[in-house]
Enzyme design. Structure first.
Site, mmCIF file in Angstrom:
data_model
loop_
_atom_site.group_PDB
_atom_site.id
_atom_site.type_symbol
_atom_site.label_atom_id
_atom_site.label_comp_id
_atom_site.label_asym_id
_atom_site.label_seq_id
_atom_site.Cartn_x
_atom_site.Cartn_y
_atom_site.Cartn_z
ATOM 1 N N SER A 179 -9.810 1.690 2.635
ATOM 2 C CA SER A 179 -8.922 2.527 1.857
ATOM 3 C C SER A 179 -7.909 1.609 1.007
ATOM 4 C CB SER A 179 -7.993 3.673 2.350
ATOM 5 O OG SER A 179 -7.371 2.791 3.585
ATOM 6 N N LYS A 190 0.694 -1.272 -0.059
ATOM 7 C CA LYS A 190 -0.036 0.021 -0.093
ATOM 8 C C LYS A 190 0.673 1.065 0.037
ATOM 9 C CE LYS A 190 -4.011 1.875 2.513
ATOM 10 N NZ LYS A 190 -5.008 1.771 3.869
ATOM 11 N N SER A 234 -9.938 -0.452 7.020
ATOM 12 C CA SER A 234 -9.285 -0.334 5.493
ATOM 13 C C SER A 234 -8.594 -1.567 5.164
ATOM 14 C CB SER A 234 -8.321 0.774 5.625
ATOM 15 O OG SER A 234 -8.849 2.120 5.688
#
Lengths: 477, 486
Positions: free
Chosen positions: B153, B78, B177
């Protein structure tokens, strides 16, 4: 109406740890800009602070030296504001739960009495960086070497009542910081900074007037000057039946005035909240006792011991304990020559006089304690006269030679041999028949004249007590 | 054999037996990315050259007999996790060109195992959002239905794993997330106990809630990834010194006597999609069939969770994001010559609307006069929610719940309604408030073919119980074997 000032001081003192408060960067002053930095003190994304234990230890020393309570738990908080010298956009400080609270410091008043000044709190925080503004271009440079250097903030109660008191308190605070070895307390270099909260109220009133906070006080002199100015300014406003505005003011040392910086309405909202990156700081009793054990005898304790053990006056003890180095010097002298009052007289008179004249501190003293003690010993034994002692002292200070060597090299040993002194006296009497006549006629004051003549003849080396006695005998009383 | 479809443990087995090389595996993954990435848009930065070099190094290590479970395994990261020398954007214009000079703790751990990093994955800007539509750069599409969001996210991470563009990925979970996008993309997503994984190098959104977690194709892989990244780090004061257990060792244990708590508040929530409710109920039946017992538990402060979270997280964010001021790194509005104007210009251009919204909310909540009513109150609720879990875990070993109230939403659906987006975090954010671990495992599909996730929550450091339960469930079902129709 008679007014009374009410003053509280906020002092920021830099702690002289070798590394910063939340990272391992060096705290050394004067390096090339932005060379003592790392992702943590640069506020890089993803970096996290780790508390330097030494900073806590140093602050605990101060807390114990100023009689503070140390709650079992304290917290770091973020003080949020934007400024280019603050890379994270917040300063890590302590807010609701500081490391130390409820302390006090006793200061000496001019009348010889002592006054207790409350210490509200002591907390730890990180320093910000430095902006350097280009003189010719509309450009500012940011140096973040100082970012994260540990600071200790000491907040006093509003217990001070004059600029002079504030000065004494501040000097005492600095003396303690130096004494316990946690900072250098240098105001001019910014490692010891002070803001003053000042208000005025009718004498005898127990409510507070509206206060102002004065910043930019960068020397002891300026602190006192600014406070005096602010007291006068506020008094004038009140006498004019006006109202003091709550605001932050800036001392302008050039003009010698305080100037409005920002009003209460313009005051920052720092949006303090507990820093989630740092755990609550738990101070175990064990830790406190360990710090206590390592704490040196404090100035007040040592002063008391000097009075009781050495039997010197409290005034002397106060002067001698104004710094740890001076007190050590004094005690070191006593090891060679244990006459406390005698030594104290010489240190407070000749030695401090010499250092002051040369702008030196006791650490740079050219005369070793054992040498000073040796000198006093020679004097005490009658080997040299008081006058000679002064000469030898001066020689010691310029050459650093031990007193015995100086006395021997210059042949300054006191003459106590009766036959030598009598010979000189006979010569003086023979050379001054008129004075002898007048003396015998009753002008006894002339004895001083004869003593002087004998001393001159012996180049000051004759034992003055013996000269006196022998003269009286020869001239008859 | 299509190497990119392998799981981490399968690939490890083949690497170990020298049936394949890491370079072959990495090439397959690169080919796969080039083939499907145009449809999915999961990557913000591809690091193929580095990856092939790392694969080469891994092959040499393997040849020298040095192999660990992640040696030579291509992973995705990420873009909120700092990678030394590789730009880390956080999905934000303000860090568009930011290249960290250091590796996050987890990156050092992965590199120590000779893992291969295929690239940096898309995300909602600064991890604020549940759909990936709040990325400043691109919208990631759900491999199971390209018109749908992958969740957020960590949507890029979930989509990349689901689309076989990496064998596993790291995400971060502040309010769900990792778990929510895992649920939406049909992969396994774990949020570890707060403090289990060091946050050093994880760009902060809300420091007291953030935790790095793995996304993977199987529970086995999840355990392998957590094993690799867990552990104490002196550089993160909130990381815990507790020893790390052997997570893979617990997988085979049976579920006899396991008490599964069903919080009544969770199943009464308005807006819970009936298909999700039904899939989760079936999953609970499956667990019962494996020997677990169900018990009803209560989490009475659930209804305040969203409100408390959306005060605490933005408050911390408003402070954490203050460092992006245009002075030191990142975007600067060079048109402005006055300091305050430069700050305003840089931050207005650099931050997207969702980030600006949260900065404003957080700034407001921490302001003088509002602090007690908002931040103070929210902190108290947080304590109550943590206590709810403590009490519930006296009666049960794991709590079963949906990971998200609905399957993935259609792209564009929630953009106009931030509140609806916030409410969709209702099942995941309590775990962050309480600091407990949670895992999402595939447990079904909607009638549109979109994945549904079962969320399992455990007490502090109960990752082993979560893995065991999730693993037994996975072995008893086929959901994880289905691949998206790309």
């Amino acid at each position: 109406m008679e007014f009374e000032p009410v003053i509280g001081l906020e002092v920021h003192a830099q702690l002289n740890t070798s590394t910063k408060i939340f990272c391992a960067c060096s705290t050394r002053f004067g390096a090339e800009p932005n060379t003592h930095v790392c992702p943590v003190c640069l506020g890089m994304p993803g970096s996290l602070p780790v508390l330097n234990k030494k900073v806590v230890e140093y602050t605990l020393r101060m807390a114990l030296a100023t009689n503070c309570d140390i709650p079992p738990q304290s917290r770091f908080a973020r003080k949020n504001y934007f400024y280019p010298d603050l890379p994270k956009g917040y300063q890590i400080s302590q807010y609701e739960l500081p490391i130390a609270i409820n302390g006090h410091l006793d200061i000496d008043m001019q009348d010889g009495s002592s006054k207790r000044i409350g210490i509200t709190r002591i907390h730890m925080e990180e320093d910000a960086g430095k902006l350097i503004h280009d003189g010719s271009l509309p450009v500012s440079h940011v140096d973040l070497n100082r970012t994260g250097v540990p600071l200790m903030e000491i907040v006093s109660e509003p217990d001070l009542r004059s600029a002079a008191e504030a000065g004494v308190y501040l000097r005492n605070l600095r003396a303690i910081i130096r004494w316990i070895g946690i900072g250098d307390g240098n105001m001019e270099e910014g490692s010891f900074r002070c803001d003053a909260n000042i208000s005025i109220r009718p004498k005898g009133s127990d409510t507070f007037g509206t206060r102002t906070e004065t910043k930019n006080l960068n020397s002891f002199k300026n602190v006192e000057k600014a406070i005096r100015y602010e007291i006068a300014r506020q008094t004038e406003i009140l006498l004019d039946t006006g109202q003091v505005v709550q605001e932050t003011r800036l001392w302008n040392p050039g003009k010698g005035v305080t100037e409005s910086m920002r009003s209460k309405e313009q005051a920052h909202d720092y949006r303090y909240f507990p820093d989630p990156d740092l755990l609550p700081l738990v101070i175990e009793k064990k830790w406190i006792s360990a710090v206590q054990k390592d704490l040196p005898e404090l100035p007040s304790q040592r002063r008391e011991r000097f009075v009781t053990e050495m039997a010197i006056p409290d005034y002397d003890a106060g002067v001698l304990t104004s710094s740890r180095e001076l007190a050590d010097y004094y005690e070191s002298c006593l090891k060679t020559f244990n006459q406390p009052k005698h030594v104290s007289n010489w240190i407070m008179g000749s030695l401090l006089g010499l250092l002051n004249a040369e702008g030196k501190s006791i650490e740079d003293c050219p005369i070793a304690p054992k040498d000073l003690a040796q000198l006093l010993k020679l004097l005490d034994e009658g080997a040299i006269s008081g006058k000679i002692a002064k000469t030898v002292f001066e020689e010691m200070s310029s050459t650093g030679k031990p007193p015995k060597q100086i006395v021997e090299e210059k042949g300054l040993v006191q003459v106590s041999d009766t036959s030598i002194i009598e010979k000189e006296i006979d010569a003086v009497i023979a050379a001054n028949p008129n004075e002898v006549e007048r003396y015998k006629d009753g002008q006894k004051k002339l004895i001083g004249f004869f003593v002087g003549q004998v001393m001159r003849a012996t180049k000051g080396k004759a034992n003055p007590k013996m000269v006196n006695e022998l003269l009286m005998k020869k001239l008859g009383t | 054999m299509q190497l990119h479809t392998l799981t981490i443990s399968e690939a490890h087995d083949l690497l170990k037996r020298k049936k394949i090389t890491s370079v072959e595996l990495t090439r397959a993954v690169v080919d796969r990315i080039e083939a499907v990435e145009p449809k999915v848009l999961a990557f913000l930065t591809r690091t193929f050259e580095d990856a092939l070099e790392q694969a080469n190094a891994a092959d040499k290590a393997i040849a020298a007999g040095k192999i660990t479970p992640l040696t030579g395994i291509p992973l995705g990261i990420k873009d909120l996790i700092c990678t030394d020398g590789i730009r880390t954007t956080c999905g934000s214009h303000i860090l568009e060109d930011f290249i960290p000079p250091f590796d996050a703790f987890v990156m050092r751990k992965l590199k120590a195992q000779n893992a291969v990093i295929a690239g940096k994955l898309n995300m909602d800007e600064f991890a604020m959002g549940s759909t990936n539509e709040h990325s400043a750069f691109q919208v990631t599409h759900n491999p199971w239905g390209l018109e749908h969001s992958p969740g957020g996210s960590s949507g890029g991470s979930a989509a990349a794993v689901a689309a076989d563009m990496c064998l596993g990925a790291l995400g971060s979970d502040t309010g769900g997330s990792v778990r929510q996008p895992a649920s939406h993309c049909g992969v396994v997503g774990l949020k570890p106990t707060y403090g289990r994984v060091s946050r050093f190098g994880l760009v902060a959104f809300a420091s007291s809630l953030d935790q790095i977690g793995p996304l993977s194709k199987t529970v086995t892989d999840s355990a392998i990834l957590l094993q690799a990244i867990a552990g104490h780090d002196e550089a993160d004061s909130t990381s815990v010194p507790n020893g790390v257990p052997n997570y893979s060792a617990c997988l085979g244990r049976d579920l006899k006597g396991l008490r599964i708590g069903l919080p009544k508040e969770y199943f009464d929530i308005e807006g819970l999609d009936p298909q999700v409710a039904s899939a989760v109920k079936k999953a609970i039946d499956t667990l019962s069939g494996l020997g677990a017992q169900t018990v009803e538990v209560t989490l009475p402060h659930t209804e305040y969770g969203v409100a408390a979270y959306y005060i605490i997280a933005p408050s911390e964010a408003s402070s954490n994001l203050a460092r992006y001021d245009g002075v030191k790194y990142g975007l600067r509005d060079k048109q402005k010559t006055e300091l305050l104007e430069m700050y305003r210009g840089s931050r207005s251009q650099g931050f997207g609307p969702e980030v600006q919204r949260r900065i404003l909310i957080g700034t407001y909540c921490l302001s003088a006069g509002y602090y007690d009513a908002y931040y103070g109150k929210a902190s108290q609720i947080r304590t109550l929610i943590a206590r709810d879990f403590e009490q519930a875990f006296q009666k049960c070993d794991v709590i079963a719940a949906p990971a998200a109230p609905t399957p993935a939403t259609a792209l564009g659906e929630s953009l106009d309604d931030p509140l609806a987006m916030y409410l969709s975090d209702v099942f995941t954010l309590p775990a962050n408030l309480a600091g407990i671990p949670g895992i999402s495992v595939p447990c079904g599909f909607s009638d549109k073919g979109l994945p549904i996730g079962l969320q399992l929550l455990g007490g502090h450091f109960a990752e082993e119980t979560l893995f065991k339960t999730a693993y037994q469930f996975e072995q008893a079902t086929e959901f994880h074997k289905k691949r998206p129709p790309l």
